[in-house]
Design an enzyme around this catalytic site. Structure first.
Site, PDB file in Angstrom:
ATOM      1  N   CYS A 151       0.846  -1.208   0.000  1.00  0.00           N
ATOM      2  CA  CYS A 151       0.000   0.000   0.000  1.00  0.00           C
ATOM      3  C   CYS A 151       0.885   1.263   0.000  1.00  0.00           C
ATOM      4  O   CYS A 151       1.508   1.572  -1.003  1.00  0.00           O
ATOM      5  CB  CYS A 151      -0.964  -0.045   1.176  1.00  0.00           C
ATOM      6  SG  CYS A 151      -2.317   1.133   1.051  1.00  0.00           S
ATOM      7  N   HIS A 158      -3.516  -5.552   1.071  1.00  0.00           N
ATOM      8  CA  HIS A 158      -2.790  -5.808   2.323  1.00  0.00           C
ATOM      9  C   HIS A 158      -2.750  -7.308   2.643  1.00  0.00           C
ATOM     10  O   HIS A 158      -3.652  -7.814   3.306  1.00  0.00           O
ATOM     11  CB  HIS A 158      -3.500  -5.088   3.474  1.00  0.00           C
ATOM     12  CG  HIS A 158      -3.288  -3.612   3.483  1.00  0.00           C
ATOM     13  ND1 HIS A 158      -2.303  -3.007   4.211  1.00  0.00           N
ATOM     14  CD2 HIS A 158      -3.945  -2.622   2.850  1.00  0.00           C
ATOM     15  CE1 HIS A 158      -2.359  -1.693   4.040  1.00  0.00           C
ATOM     16  NE2 HIS A 158      -3.337  -1.425   3.209  1.00  0.00           N
ATOM     17  N   GLU A 164      -1.006  -8.790   4.803  1.00  0.00           N
ATOM     18  CA  GLU A 164      -0.866  -9.016   6.252  1.00  0.00           C
ATOM     19  C   GLU A 164      -2.216  -8.984   6.966  1.00  0.00           C
ATOM     20  O   GLU A 164      -2.338  -9.442   8.092  1.00  0.00           O
ATOM     21  CB  GLU A 164       0.105  -7.987   6.857  1.00  0.00           C
ATOM     22  CG  GLU A 164      -0.469  -6.613   7.160  1.00  0.00           C
ATOM     23  CD  GLU A 164      -0.638  -5.706   5.947  1.00  0.00           C
ATOM     24  OE1 GLU A 164      -0.522  -6.201   4.801  1.00  0.00           O
ATOM     25  OE2 GLU A 164      -0.908  -4.510   6.127  1.00  0.00           O
TER      26      GLU A 164
END
Lengths: 236, 82
Positions: free
Chosen positions: A86, A203, A205
């Site tokens: 990002c 994302h 994660e």
């Protein structure tokens, strides 16, 4: 493997990345303040999401000149892995470590929702654990995610298999309807020519544990780990 | 004292959704003949203790290095004394 997670003033996803690397992947991870001039012997650096330096002027424009960046460029030049997520992707583009730029979403809205991305190349240390054409469900969370580059660069990216992720429908079809932000050619993530630097707007994660609704993002981290094991970089 | 006025605009081929939205608003307000609206950035930079030539060269470097991203933007600037 040793992971370094770079923290700029305004970063806000560094702890999520740290959690995944340390608690889910079981690897060592340090947080690195952007004012450091040198880096320890890291195998993989992560530039996390957020709003580095407030994203003033342009996303990543100020962060790109943080003291740590010279060491990151050096790490990348020596073949070390760099993953930009990002805002981290935006910083890497501004720094010229990745081609192109990220512009304001066509809708002019901040978008925060899960999207589907297709793995269009498994030939990177970040996507090798995926299968070609696999569709991943991973969240996006951005205002400036519209990937742009000139026609010549786009042709170069396609010819060199550098477009790694594209926004698609759940069935895996790239279309305008499946493109959340107006990105050129539905591009969600690209790598550099040497394939050791990758940036993506979604994302991974935030999709690395069942509790979060998807573990698809963990495939990126597992890819990195497999790469590290093959290179005998795994510790513990 | 020298004042540089810097204009940073999106390159011609780059879509400007803000400009499109403003164009729509102008049309809604009844302003005819508007064919395009492009939104950019305007910066005023004040410098002291440098000649006009030095200021011009310095501002050009500032634009190249930080103020504009050549992938997506063009820039121009004017330098005024006094």
């Amino acid at each position: 493997m040793r992971f370094g997670i770079v923290v700029f003033p305004g970063s806000n996803c560094e702890l999520d990345c740290h959690w995944v690397v340390q608690n889910v992947l079981g690897q060592q991870a340090d947080l690195i303040w952007h004012k450091e001039n040198t880096l320890k012997d890291y195998d993989c650096l992560i530039l996390p999401g957020g709003f580095a330096h407030g994203d003033y002027l342009r996303t990543g424009a100020i962060a790109r000149f943080s003291p740590i960046m010279a060491a990151i460029e050096d790490h990348a030049r020596r073949g070390g892995l760099v993953l930009g997520i990002c805002n981290g992707f935006q910083v890497l583009c501004e720094a010229g470590l990745l081609p192109g730029a990220l512009l304001r979403n066509t809708s002019l809205n901040f978008i925060c929702r899960p999207v589907h991305v297709r793995v269009d190349s498994t030939a990177t240390p970040f996507s090798a654990a995926c299968t070609q054409g696999q569709v991943l469900c991973v969240p996006i969370n951005h205002n400036e995610g519209r990937y742009y580059c000139d026609a010549e660069t786009l042709a170069h990216l396609r010819d060199n298999d550098q477009v790694i992720f594209r926004y698609v429908s759940p069935e895996g079809k790239a279309s305008d309807a499946a493109n959340p932000n107006g990105s050129l050619d539905n591009i969600a993530g690209v790598c550099n020519e040497q394939r050791n630097v990758l940036g993506l707007m979604p994302h991974p994660e935030r999709a690395a544990e069942e509790l979060l609704g998807s573990t698809n993002g963990l495939l990126l981290f597992e890819s990195i780990l497999s790469y590290g094991r093959a290179a005998s970089l795994t510790r513990g | 004292m020298i004042r540089a006025k810097v204009y940073v605009t999106l390159k011609g081929g780059v879509l400007d959704p803000q400009g499109e939205t403003v164009k729509g608003a102008l049309e809604m307000l009844g302003f005819g003949g508007v064919t395009d609206v492009r939104i950019g950035k305007f910066m005023v930079i004040t410098l002291n203790g440098v000649s006009r030539e030095e200021a011009t060269s310095r501002v050009d470097q500032m634009c190249k290095k930080l103020l504009a991203n050549p992938v997506i933007e063009d820039y121009r600037f004017e330098v005024e004394e006094g």
